[in-house]
Design a protein around this motif. Structure first.
Motif, PDB file in Angstrom:
ATOM      1  N   THR A 182     -13.679   8.374  29.849  1.00 12.12           N
ATOM      2  CA  THR A 182     -14.200   8.074  31.187  1.00 12.12           C
ATOM      3  C   THR A 182     -15.689   7.751  31.121  1.00 12.12           C
ATOM      4  N   GLU A 185     -16.765   4.144  30.092  1.00 13.74           N
ATOM      5  CA  GLU A 185     -16.356   3.013  30.926  1.00 13.74           C
ATOM      6  C   GLU A 185     -17.397   1.894  30.852  1.00 13.74           C
ATOM      7  N   LEU A 192     -13.573   1.709  23.007  1.00 14.34           N
ATOM      8  CA  LEU A 192     -12.554   2.342  23.835  1.00 14.34           C
ATOM      9  C   LEU A 192     -11.261   2.544  23.049  1.00 14.34           C
TER      10      LEU A 192
END
Length: 428
Positions: A182, A185, A192
């Motif tokens: 998170t 982001e 990621l």
């Protein structure tokens, strides 16, 4: 579903049967300790489950759980020179501020605490590592704000996740990595995807295979969406999915993923690094073919894997456990197919290489396998010699560990049966 190599004995003599079953792994023959002995594969994920060299130095917990976890943890490596250079600051944190009085601490202190945590983790002190990283995270939260999410916070959360995993708190590690995801982001697809892969591997460790597949597929899709991505960039992700399917005993699906992964390397086939990757994929394809009972195809894959590894390690055979594992796999499939002489030849070559390196449990198991095969060829003296050597190696290993492993009982059982057969041979 068994092939009896020899079964003319009803009075407790050594009978060796090779079982064909789903735990087909890496080429180590062994037997149960009942009088009527069964030859079976010892699960040994060391065959080709490779863990990249980017995890904490000295981390020695279950190495089978995360073949691709390391890409998210590259920042954990701090060289000895850096540790020495920054050791003074770390000492100030330890002796001056400590871990309980952090009010007013600045970003430099937070970063030093991270380094101190990494150093503790490298030394295997995961409690200390967790305490330092937790303290660092609290400082960063005070500085950035309780709701702040950025790369700095993400790195601290990922580091904490790694430490929790090393401590055995897999659920806690998953939660931290999710928080790190998170916080990341807006990061690159590669960054990621690395965290997604780590989360998937941790779910495998928990036996949560549906969730594992979900995260590994997310990682794969993230890589595919990356601008300018090449087929080689997703090869490892496809291999990870193949590993998952193999664990779930979905061998056909595993085979498909492995074949897709191998195809990704087509344009760089002459690279040494690619040859290593392909050889490991060939070994895995051999394993899933063997698990499906296709021993012709398994032999073909294992022979391809071994030929590739022979080229890769041509000048460094003495230090290659990878090469020995490939030999053991091929020797095992030869034995399964009843080609005992060929199996003996391959195991002997594996032993010759291992003799020049550190003697470990795998060496003892290879000696045991070779001893059993000698016995099948009625070469009882050679079989006895191999088993006695295996016993010596395992006794030394158990002495260093301070425990007695179960495999030593397997060796002693076979050695006693071999000696009994020798006595009966003398009588007759």
């Amino acid at each position: 579903n068994s092939d009896t190599l020899q079964s003319n004995d009803d009075d407790g003599m050594l009978v060796v049967i090779i079982q064909r079953h789903s735990t087909y792994q890496s080429g180590i023959l062994s037997v149960n300790t009942t009088p009527r002995t069964t030859l079976s594969k010892q699960p040994n994920m060391a065959c080709d489950q490779r863990q990249e060299e980017t995890t904490m130095v000295g981390h020695d917990s279950d190495k089978n759980w995360a073949p691709a976890i390391s890409t998210d943890m590259m920042f954990l490596r701090i060289s000895n020179e850096e540790q020495k250079a920054k050791g003074g600051n770390a000492a100030v944190v330890r002796d001056g501020i400590g871990l309980n009085s952090l009010s007013g601490a600045d970003m430099e202190t937070s970063n030093v605490l991270i380094e101190e945590g990494i150093l503790a983790g490298n030394l295997g002190d995961y409690e200390r590592a967790y305490a330092c990283i937790d303290a660092s995270l609290k400082i960063k939260t005070n500085i950035y704000g309780a709701e702040a999410m950025n790369q700095d916070i993400a790195r601290a959360l990922s580091t904490m996740g790694f430490v929790l995993a090393a401590k055995g708190d897999i659920k806690g590690a998953i939660n931290r990595y999710n928080e790190a995801l998170t916080a990341k982001e807006g990061s690159s697809y590669t960054d990621l995807a690395a965290t997604m892969t780590t989360i998937g591997m941790l779910h495998i460790k928990c036996g949560e295979y549906v969730n594992a597949e979900l995260w590994l597929m997310k990682a794969l899709d993230s890589k595919k969406n990356m601008r300018g991505s090449s087929p080689a960039s997703i090869a490892k992700d496809l291999e990870n999915l193949g590993d998952l399917k193999k664990i779930c005993k979905k061998y056909k699906e595993a085979e498909d993923f492995y074949m897709q992964s191998a195809a990704c390397y087509h344009n760089n086939i002459n690279s040494v690094k690619v040859q290593k990757e392909l050889s490991c994929l060939m070994s895995k394809l051999g394993l899933v073919a063997g698990a499906q009972g296709d021993y012709d195809l398994a032999q073909e894959h294992f022979e391809s894997a071994l030929n590739m590894k022979m080229d890769v390690y041509e000048e460094n055979k003495e230090n290659s456990s990878d090469l020995c594992n490939a030999m053991n796999s091929l020797g095992y499939i030869y034995a399964v197919r009843g080609h005992i002489r060929e199996a003996i030849q391959v195991y002997e070559e594996s032993i010759n290489i291992q003799c020049n390196s550190a003697w470990d449990e795998n060496f003892a198991k290879t000696l045991t396998s070779l001893g059993i095969l000698y016995i099948e060829q009625h070469d009882l003296r050679s079989g006895q010699a191999c088993l006695e050597n295996a016993l010596d190696v395992m006794r030394e290993i158990d002495s260093e560990r301070g425990t007695k492993g179960s495999f030593i009982c397997v060796i002693m059982c076979n050695l006693n049966l071999c000696k009994n057969r020798l006595k009966q041979t003398k009588v007759h």
